[in-house]
Write an enzyme that holds these catalytic residues in place. Sequence first.
Site, PDB file in Angstrom:
ATOM      1  N   LYS A 115       0.824  -1.213   0.000  1.00 14.06           N
ATOM      2  CA  LYS A 115       0.000   0.000   0.000  1.00 14.06           C
ATOM      3  C   LYS A 115       0.856   1.261   0.000  1.00 14.06           C
ATOM      4  O   LYS A 115       0.457   2.277  -0.560  1.00 14.06           O
ATOM      5  CB  LYS A 115      -1.008   0.004   1.155  1.00 14.06           C
ATOM      6  CG  LYS A 115      -2.097  -1.054   0.953  1.00 14.06           C
ATOM      7  CD  LYS A 115      -3.424  -0.735   1.588  1.00 14.06           C
ATOM      8  CE  LYS A 115      -4.456  -1.772   1.158  1.00 14.06           C
ATOM      9  NZ  LYS A 115      -5.750  -1.697   1.779  1.00 14.06           N
ATOM     10  N   LYS A 197      -4.358 -10.598  -6.606  1.00 16.75           N
ATOM     11  CA  LYS A 197      -5.648 -10.891  -5.975  1.00 16.75           C
ATOM     12  C   LYS A 197      -6.718  -9.904  -6.469  1.00 16.75           C
ATOM     13  O   LYS A 197      -6.408  -8.766  -6.826  1.00 16.75           O
ATOM     14  CB  LYS A 197      -5.540 -10.863  -4.445  1.00 16.75           C
ATOM     15  CG  LYS A 197      -5.501  -9.497  -3.805  1.00 16.75           C
ATOM     16  CD  LYS A 197      -5.910  -9.555  -2.319  1.00 16.75           C
ATOM     17  CE  LYS A 197      -6.129  -8.142  -1.792  1.00 16.75           C
ATOM     18  NZ  LYS A 197      -6.866  -8.035  -0.571  1.00 16.75           N
ATOM     19  N   LYS A 200     -11.036  -4.815  -3.996  1.00 20.42           N
ATOM     20  CA  LYS A 200     -12.129  -3.873  -4.212  1.00 20.42           C
ATOM     21  C   LYS A 200     -11.637  -2.471  -4.513  1.00 20.42           C
ATOM     22  O   LYS A 200     -12.401  -1.631  -4.956  1.00 20.42           O
ATOM     23  CB  LYS A 200     -13.134  -3.900  -3.059  1.00 20.42           C
ATOM     24  CG  LYS A 200     -12.637  -3.590  -1.679  1.00 20.42           C
ATOM     25  CD  LYS A 200     -13.826  -3.579  -0.721  1.00 20.42           C
ATOM     26  CE  LYS A 200     -13.537  -4.245   0.600  1.00 20.42           C
ATOM     27  NZ  LYS A 200     -12.451  -3.647   1.372  1.00 20.42           N
TER      28      LYS A 200
END
Length: 332
Positions: A115, A197, A200
């Site tokens: 992130k 992966k 969202k």
Amino acid sequence: MEKERKKILSGIQPTNTPTLGNYLGALDNWVKLQQEYDCTYCIADLHSITVRQDPQQLRKQVYESYTLLLAMGVDPEHSTAFVQSQNCQHAELSWVLSCFTQFGELSRMTQFKDKSAKHPENINAGLFTYPVLMAADILLYQADLVPVGIDQKQHLELSRDIAMRFNNIYGDVFTLPEAYIPTDTAKIASLQDPTKKMSKSDENPNASISVLDDRDTIIRKFKRAVTDSDSHVRYAPGKDGINNLMTIYGAVTGKTYEQTEKEFDGKGYGEFKLAVGEATADRLAPIQAEYARLSADKKYIEECMKNGAEKAFKSSRRTLQKVYKKVGYIVL
Ligand code: ATP
Ligand code: LTN
């Protein structure tokens, strides 16, 4: 006397509408586990501001995620479903636990590395200490099991390490939690890059299926899913795209890989992709209908949130008070 049921805690960030990955990797298990366990589920809104959020949008997402949990079958009477920021004890325990977590441990967390690479302009301290807050979520409720996808395994291990360290100093304060990770659906892959992966917060809308996507959109996204140049529907090493679609098909229909291979023997990828799309849309349709029904009743949703927050506060209070006493704070 009835034996006390084992405890479960899990959370999901309201960063966007949950994906099929969230559903098959975690949320579907949340629903199933309710029969056997004492379950507590939270919408992790404290976690979500580690990445900058628009306040109005965040509020909308919290309502949406919470309502979706109920639509999927989380029973707010039988289990505890609440919004994390509505129980102030998460932030309080998180502070204490942060003093029992090493800088080096947090530096090794892959989600932090991923992130911070994705948002180089906002590598904030919350993003770094995120796993400590997650440990607080889990340990506050003395959870035995934590149903999550494989991406959360490292955070779970850290929660366990923190709990063990604290117990070694102060005695048995925390239950040591274990991850509950599904075997097949622990990592549903992106439809556009099957080595990654499904997430969202992926910017490419074709990479993920939202649980609220309509039938046509679901079918269109599966049709466009990236696969290899072979044409046999077979589960085999290196065929990441097809393997992922077979996993999804198996999860939504209950069929094994073998049964799927037989069903599509002699048929091409096109036909298979259409079948995956249709089966997924069929599986999500009742959830979407229930979501539409529940979201028309904001008052009911807010009542459930309020009851959930009260139950969550009560069941976590004992743990926080015990921790405060152990470290030497005065609890009046
Ligand atoms: P974001 O993209 O905003 O980081 P996310 O899609 O990773 O979000 P989370 O809220 O972080 O979602 O995760 C909720 C739950 O869903 C966690 O238990 C996580 O392990 C699980 N999960 C997330 N993505 C997948 C996936 N692709 N396959 C299986 N499980 C998943
Ligand atoms: N960090 C999790 C979401 C989450 C969570 C939790 C999961 C927040 N608190 C407690 C399990 C237990 C994620 O999926 N990124």
